[in-house]
Design an enzyme around this catalytic site. Structure first.
Site, PDB file in Angstrom:
ATOM      1  N   ASP A  24      -8.991  -2.349  -7.847  1.00 46.32           N
ATOM      2  CA  ASP A  24      -9.436  -3.755  -7.980  1.00 46.32           C
ATOM      3  C   ASP A  24     -10.909  -4.019  -7.653  1.00 46.32           C
ATOM      4  O   ASP A  24     -11.234  -5.039  -7.016  1.00 46.32           O
ATOM      5  CB  ASP A  24      -8.568  -4.666  -7.088  1.00 46.32           C
ATOM      6  CG  ASP A  24      -7.096  -4.637  -7.464  1.00 46.32           C
ATOM      7  OD1 ASP A  24      -6.728  -3.911  -8.416  1.00 46.32           O
ATOM      8  OD2 ASP A  24      -6.311  -5.336  -6.799  1.00 46.32           O
ATOM      9  N   GLU A  72      -6.273  -6.409 -10.630  1.00 46.34           N
ATOM     10  CA  GLU A  72      -5.227  -7.408 -10.376  1.00 46.34           C
ATOM     11  C   GLU A  72      -5.452  -8.586 -11.328  1.00 46.34           C
ATOM     12  O   GLU A  72      -6.560  -9.115 -11.420  1.00 46.34           O
ATOM     13  CB  GLU A  72      -5.286  -7.911  -8.925  1.00 46.34           C
ATOM     14  CG  GLU A  72      -4.195  -8.960  -8.649  1.00 46.34           C
ATOM     15  CD  GLU A  72      -4.195  -9.475  -7.207  1.00 46.34           C
ATOM     16  OE1 GLU A  72      -4.924  -8.932  -6.369  1.00 46.34           O
ATOM     17  OE2 GLU A  72      -3.438 -10.433  -6.950  1.00 46.34           O
ATOM     18  N   LYS A 129      -2.382  -4.818 -13.150  1.00 50.00           N
ATOM     19  CA  LYS A 129      -1.216  -5.045 -12.279  1.00 50.00           C
ATOM     20  C   LYS A 129      -1.112  -6.524 -11.918  1.00 50.00           C
ATOM     21  O   LYS A 129      -2.107  -7.151 -11.579  1.00 50.00           O
ATOM     22  CB  LYS A 129      -1.330  -4.172 -11.020  1.00 50.00           C
ATOM     23  CG  LYS A 129      -2.536  -4.446 -10.147  1.00 50.00           C
ATOM     24  CD  LYS A 129      -2.635  -3.389  -9.058  1.00 50.00           C
ATOM     25  CE  LYS A 129      -3.740  -3.668  -8.070  1.00 50.00           C
ATOM     26  NZ  LYS A 129      -3.580  -4.871  -7.253  1.00 50.00           N
ATOM     27  N   LYS A 132       0.080  -7.002  -5.864  1.00 51.49           N
ATOM     28  CA  LYS A 132      -0.873  -6.366  -4.958  1.00 51.49           C
ATOM     29  C   LYS A 132      -0.756  -4.845  -5.056  1.00 51.49           C
ATOM     30  O   LYS A 132      -1.753  -4.132  -5.046  1.00 51.49           O
ATOM     31  CB  LYS A 132      -0.621  -6.822  -3.513  1.00 51.49           C
ATOM     32  CG  LYS A 132      -0.631  -8.338  -3.320  1.00 51.49           C
ATOM     33  CD  LYS A 132      -1.919  -8.965  -3.803  1.00 51.49           C
ATOM     34  CE  LYS A 132      -1.921 -10.470  -3.555  1.00 51.49           C
ATOM     35  NZ  LYS A 132      -2.979 -11.153  -4.346  1.00 51.49           N
ATOM     36  N   VAL A 157     -10.667  -2.361  -3.021  1.00 48.11           N
ATOM     37  CA  VAL A 157     -10.510  -3.562  -2.189  1.00 48.11           C
ATOM     38  C   VAL A 157      -9.198  -4.265  -2.505  1.00 48.11           C
ATOM     39  O   VAL A 157      -8.664  -4.140  -3.594  1.00 48.11           O
ATOM     40  CB  VAL A 157     -11.693  -4.527  -2.426  1.00 48.11           C
ATOM     41  CG1 VAL A 157     -13.006  -3.880  -2.049  1.00 48.11           C
ATOM     42  CG2 VAL A 157     -11.774  -5.032  -3.877  1.00 48.11           C
ATOM     43  N   THR A 158      -8.696  -5.042  -1.528  1.00 47.85           N
ATOM     44  CA  THR A 158      -9.161  -5.077  -0.159  1.00 47.85           C
ATOM     45  C   THR A 158      -8.290  -4.148   0.682  1.00 47.85           C
ATOM     46  O   THR A 158      -7.125  -3.925   0.353  1.00 47.85           O
ATOM     47  CB  THR A 158      -9.109  -6.514   0.444  1.00 47.85           C
ATOM     48  OG1 THR A 158      -7.752  -6.962   0.445  1.00 47.85           O
ATOM     49  CG2 THR A 158      -9.961  -7.481  -0.346  1.00 47.85           C
ATOM     50  N   CYS A 162      -4.449  -5.023  -1.298  1.00 46.49           N
ATOM     51  CA  CYS A 162      -4.035  -4.186  -2.437  1.00 46.49           C
ATOM     52  C   CYS A 162      -4.128  -2.693  -2.140  1.00 46.49           C
ATOM     53  O   CYS A 162      -3.316  -1.911  -2.657  1.00 46.49           O
ATOM     54  CB  CYS A 162      -4.830  -4.570  -3.672  1.00 46.49           C
ATOM     55  SG  CYS A 162      -4.373  -6.224  -4.256  1.00 46.49           S
ATOM     56  N   GLN A 202       0.693   7.082  13.897  1.00 45.21           N
ATOM     57  CA  GLN A 202       1.969   7.821  14.000  1.00 45.21           C
ATOM     58  C   GLN A 202       1.962   9.099  13.154  1.00 45.21           C
ATOM     59  O   GLN A 202       2.891   9.366  12.384  1.00 45.21           O
ATOM     60  CB  GLN A 202       3.137   6.926  13.584  1.00 45.21           C
ATOM     61  CG  GLN A 202       3.278   5.680  14.458  1.00 45.21           C
ATOM     62  CD  GLN A 202       4.483   4.856  14.058  1.00 45.21           C
ATOM     63  OE1 GLN A 202       5.609   5.284  14.271  1.00 45.21           O
ATOM     64  NE2 GLN A 202       4.223   3.705  13.478  1.00 45.21           N
TER      65      GLN A 202
HETATM   66  C1  C5J Z   1      -6.721  -7.377  -3.545  1.00 46.55           C
HETATM   67  C2  C5J Z   1      -6.376  -9.656  -2.909  1.00 46.55           C
HETATM   68  N1  C5J Z   1      -7.198  -6.652  -4.559  1.00 46.55           N
HETATM   69  N2  C5J Z   1      -6.964  -9.510  -1.722  1.00 46.55           N
HETATM   70  N3  C5J Z   1      -6.391  -8.675  -3.814  1.00 46.55           N
HETATM   71  O1  C5J Z   1      -6.644  -6.933  -2.422  1.00 46.55           O
HETATM   72  O2  C5J Z   1      -5.820 -10.686  -3.190  1.00 46.55           O
END
Ligand code: C5J
Length: 225
Positions: A24, A72, A129, A132, A157-158, A162, A202
């Site tokens: 993204d 996205e 997509k 997320k 990102v972020t 995502c 972990q």
């Molecule tokens: C992504 C968002 N790409 N933060 N989208 O993380 O809405």
């Protein structure tokens, strides 16, 4: 097999089974004047990931390894947009409405596209997509399976949204994920740090966290650059 320095322990990198998955890196999230900034976010927090991604992408392409990009967004008729996602946040302007770079998170609009610095080239699939996670309602898993991919180097990102969602989906499907800290980003530095911590905690519950310089050095050292 080559070793890349990572946490919680070194990542056994097998270039024959690896793909770079760039999540993204879209204009609306990263560019000044886009939707992200319109919501009051500091896009500088995300833009610091552009240059490390650009260097990694150049090295990865030079090594001849597969690259997959994601975006996205939704169909122009919004038929794949869950009503709950449309109204979430209660803002005046939401997904599908006219925004600073075209309709927000709608496929085909300028803001939905990938930033020029990391623009896909021929042969690099772009996975659109609606959610997320990059595996939800997409053909990503089929693309990876057909190419024999078992390891994912994940950037984009972020970090906490995502990237994290995709890494968790990938982990449940049996992929090993190496997430590069300098090639990911969040509008919230504390979420970036915590998002990475959650992946490597972990004993690497969701995967590994490393740095692009170490991976690029490994690509070079194994004669793949
Ligand atoms: C992504 C968002 N790409 N933060 N989208 O993380 O809405």
């Amino acid at each position: 097999m080559a070793v890349v320095r990572a946490e919680p322990y070194d990542f056994a990198f097998d270039p024959a089974q690896a793909a770079l998955l760039i999540i993204d890196m879209q204009r609306d999230f990263l560019e000044p004047g886009g939707f992200g900034e319109m919501l009051g976010n500091d896009v500088g927090q995300l833009r610091r990931a552009i240059e490390p991604n650009r260097r990694l992408l150049a090295a990865w392409r030079a090594a001849g390894l597969p690259v997959i990009h994601t975006r996205e967004g939704h169909r122009p008729d919004l038929s794949d947009l869950p009503p709950a996602k449309k109204v979430r946040g209660g803002g005046k302007t939401t997904i599908g409405d006219p925004g600073p770079m075209g309709r927000i998170l709608v496929r085909g609009e300028a803001g939905h596209d990938i930033i020029p610095e990391l623009y896909p080239i021929a042969g690099e699939p772009v996975v659109d997509k609606p959610g997320k996670g990059a595996f939800f309602a997409t053909d990503l898993e089929a693309i990876l399976k057909h190419r024999g991919v078992k390891q994912l180097v994940v950037t984009g990102v972020t970090t906490e949204v995502c990237v994290n969602t995709t890494v968790r989906e990938a982990n449940d499907r049996g992929f090993d994920c190496l997430v590069l800290a300098d090639c990911t980003g969040s509008y919230f530095p504390e979420f970036h740090a915590m998002g990475l911590n959650m992946i490597k905690a972990q004993g690497g519950i969701f995967g590994w966290v490393g740095d692009s310089a170490d991976l690029i050095a490994t690509l070079g050292a194994s004669g793949m650059k």
